[in-house]
Design a protein around this motif. Sequence first.
Motif, PDB file in Angstrom:
ATOM      1  N   GLY A  42       0.892  -1.238  -0.032  1.00 56.04           N
ATOM      2  CA  GLY A  42       0.072  -0.128  -0.037  1.00 56.04           C
ATOM      3  C   GLY A  42       0.898   1.073  -0.087  1.00 56.04           C
ATOM      4  N   ASP A  43       2.077   1.226   0.439  1.00 54.52           N
ATOM      5  CA  ASP A  43       2.974   2.237   0.514  1.00 54.52           C
ATOM      6  C   ASP A  43       3.626   2.293  -1.005  1.00 54.52           C
ATOM      7  OD1 ASP A  43       2.420   2.619   3.120  1.00 54.52           O
ATOM      8  OD2 ASP A  43       4.244   1.932   3.665  1.00 54.52           O
ATOM      9  N   TYR A  44       4.384   3.486  -1.039  1.00 52.56           N
ATOM     10  CA  TYR A  44       4.985   3.678  -2.655  1.00 52.56           C
ATOM     11  C   TYR A  44       6.340   3.225  -2.469  1.00 52.56           C
ATOM     12  CZ  TYR A  44       1.041   6.184  -4.205  1.00 52.56           C
ATOM     13  OH  TYR A  44      -0.420   6.274  -4.631  1.00 52.56           O
ATOM     14  N   CYS A  45       6.944   2.399  -3.268  1.00 56.64           N
ATOM     15  CA  CYS A  45       8.245   1.946  -3.287  1.00 56.64           C
ATOM     16  C   CYS A  45       9.305   3.102  -3.848  1.00 56.64           C
ATOM     17  CB  CYS A  45       8.412   0.761  -4.144  1.00 56.64           C
ATOM     18  SG  CYS A  45      10.125   0.017  -3.796  1.00 56.64           S
ATOM     19  N   LEU A  46      10.130   3.657  -3.194  1.00 58.00           N
ATOM     20  CA  LEU A  46      10.930   4.921  -3.627  1.00 58.00           C
ATOM     21  C   LEU A  46      12.212   4.279  -3.760  1.00 58.00           C
ATOM     22  CD1 LEU A  46       9.388   7.423  -1.153  1.00 58.00           C
ATOM     23  CD2 LEU A  46       8.592   6.867  -3.588  1.00 58.00           C
ATOM     24  N   PHE A  47      12.363   2.990  -3.728  1.00 58.64           N
ATOM     25  CA  PHE A  47      13.915   2.534  -3.894  1.00 58.64           C
ATOM     26  C   PHE A  47      13.996   1.475  -4.820  1.00 58.64           C
ATOM     27  CE2 PHE A  47      12.133   0.482  -0.235  1.00 58.64           C
ATOM     28  CZ  PHE A  47      12.498  -0.872  -0.347  1.00 58.64           C
ATOM     29  N   GLU A  48      15.294   1.052  -5.123  1.00 56.30           N
ATOM     30  CA  GLU A  48      15.882  -0.274  -5.600  1.00 56.30           C
ATOM     31  C   GLU A  48      17.002  -0.396  -4.610  1.00 56.30           C
ATOM     32  OE1 GLU A  48      16.205  -1.686  -9.637  1.00 56.30           O
ATOM     33  OE2 GLU A  48      15.594   0.034 -10.160  1.00 56.30           O
ATOM     34  N   GLY A  49      16.944  -1.667  -4.046  1.00 61.11           N
ATOM     35  CA  GLY A  49      18.186  -1.831  -3.021  1.00 61.11           C
ATOM     36  C   GLY A  49      18.925  -3.251  -3.638  1.00 61.11           C
ATOM     37  N   PHE A  50      20.218  -2.925  -3.426  1.00 61.97           N
ATOM     38  CA  PHE A  50      21.284  -4.277  -3.484  1.00 61.97           C
ATOM     39  C   PHE A  50      21.612  -4.638  -1.883  1.00 61.97           C
ATOM     40  CE2 PHE A  50      25.699  -5.541  -4.064  1.00 61.97           C
ATOM     41  CZ  PHE A  50      25.478  -6.565  -4.849  1.00 61.97           C
ATOM     42  N   VAL A  51      21.462  -5.927  -1.675  1.00 64.36           N
ATOM     43  CA  VAL A  51      21.603  -6.444  -0.502  1.00 64.36           C
ATOM     44  C   VAL A  51      23.176  -6.800  -0.268  1.00 64.36           C
ATOM     45  CG1 VAL A  51      21.098  -8.426   1.062  1.00 64.36           C
ATOM     46  CG2 VAL A  51      19.364  -7.465  -0.356  1.00 64.36           C
ATOM     47  N   LEU A  52      23.832  -6.036   0.818  1.00 66.89           N
ATOM     48  CA  LEU A  52      25.229  -6.234   1.105  1.00 66.89           C
ATOM     49  C   LEU A  52      25.278  -7.440   2.027  1.00 66.89           C
ATOM     50  CD1 LEU A  52      26.438  -2.524   1.501  1.00 66.89           C
ATOM     51  CD2 LEU A  52      27.078  -4.130  -0.404  1.00 66.89           C
ATOM     52  N   ASP A  53      24.444  -7.666   3.207  1.00 62.64           N
ATOM     53  CA  ASP A  53      24.549  -8.581   3.821  1.00 62.64           C
ATOM     54  C   ASP A  53      22.919  -8.884   4.529  1.00 62.64           C
ATOM     55  OD1 ASP A  53      25.925 -10.415   5.698  1.00 62.64           O
ATOM     56  OD2 ASP A  53      26.267  -8.848   7.172  1.00 62.64           O
ATOM     57  N   GLY A  54      22.884 -10.195   5.056  1.00 61.61           N
ATOM     58  CA  GLY A  54      21.648 -10.148   5.476  1.00 61.61           C
ATOM     59  C   GLY A  54      20.554 -11.042   4.643  1.00 61.61           C
ATOM     60  N   CYS A  55      19.175 -11.003   5.075  1.00 59.54           N
ATOM     61  CA  CYS A  55      18.221 -11.748   4.248  1.00 59.54           C
ATOM     62  C   CYS A  55      17.031 -10.775   4.297  1.00 59.54           C
ATOM     63  CB  CYS A  55      18.138 -12.978   4.647  1.00 59.54           C
ATOM     64  SG  CYS A  55      16.827 -13.993   4.055  1.00 59.54           S
ATOM     65  N   PHE A  56      16.082 -10.916   3.084  1.00 66.80           N
ATOM     66  CA  PHE A  56      15.007 -10.400   3.094  1.00 66.80           C
ATOM     67  C   PHE A  56      13.980 -11.233   2.488  1.00 66.80           C
ATOM     68  CE2 PHE A  56      17.862  -6.796   3.188  1.00 66.80           C
ATOM     69  CZ  PHE A  56      17.013  -5.719   4.025  1.00 66.80           C
ATOM     70  N   LYS A  57      12.684 -10.949   2.970  1.00 65.27           N
ATOM     71  CA  LYS A  57      11.592 -11.543   2.104  1.00 65.27           C
ATOM     72  C   LYS A  57      10.864 -10.606   1.538  1.00 65.27           C
ATOM     73  CE  LYS A  57       8.326 -12.208   6.142  1.00 65.27           C
ATOM     74  NZ  LYS A  57       7.470 -13.210   6.879  1.00 65.27           N
ATOM     75  N   ILE A  58      10.455 -10.978   0.403  1.00 67.80           N
ATOM     76  CA  ILE A  58       9.588 -10.117  -0.425  1.00 67.80           C
ATOM     77  C   ILE A  58       8.372 -10.956  -0.612  1.00 67.80           C
ATOM     78  CG2 ILE A  58       9.204  -9.029  -2.711  1.00 67.80           C
ATOM     79  CD1 ILE A  58      12.711  -9.659  -1.176  1.00 67.80           C
ATOM     80  N   PHE A  59       7.268 -10.278   0.154  1.00 62.38           N
ATOM     81  CA  PHE A  59       5.842 -11.069   0.116  1.00 62.38           C
ATOM     82  C   PHE A  59       4.578 -10.321  -0.328  1.00 62.38           C
ATOM     83  CE2 PHE A  59       6.678  -9.307   4.149  1.00 62.38           C
ATOM     84  CZ  PHE A  59       5.517  -9.134   4.663  1.00 62.38           C
TER      85      PHE A  59
END
Length: 193
Positions: A42-59
């Motif tokens: 529902g929010d606006y995505c204002l970025f593209e991101g490059f993961v340097l470290d860690g873990c994300f879930k896109i859901f």
Amino acid sequence: MKDVLYKNISKYAQLTENEFEIFAESFELREYKKKDLILKEGDYCLFEGFVLDGCFKIFFLNENGLEQTLYFAVKDWWITDLDSFINNVPSTLSIEALEDSKVLLISKKQKLDLYEKLPVVERLFRIMNQQASIALQRRILSLMTKTADKRYIEFLQKYPGLEQRLTQQQIASYLGISHEFLSKIRKKTVLGK
């Protein structure tokens, strides 16, 4: 940090040292704690991101309110809701840090400025978007045509070592199955049956 980014983009396009410095300066380093929601549906995505470290879930949440994981992003992966970012529409996705993580973020304005300064960057992102489209197409076909057992094996191959960093529920959400069914698949895989 810049070395990881340089290695990633070098797979798609060659930038001179000076071009890469201009490119890298357009990104902002951000650190997130485990469970931080860096994008909410529902929010606006204002970025593209490059993961340097860690873990994300896109859901996203399906019609029944159940979480469906589109993909996981670990070191050397990119994260965004491309539809929201490009078309300036509310996001249909959420992005959550599953671990303490570091990400390089670029805004749409910074990205467009780079296109003007460095035409090679437009080619770079075009190729990267093509590769992302191919990956999503393969993911959709896998979900539509393969058994859960085969999808689980693909998950293990695509994300080596990630299984130990995720909960059974998170893996099941990615596979589109219940965590109970995942337990049966894992048991069967371990026993080789």
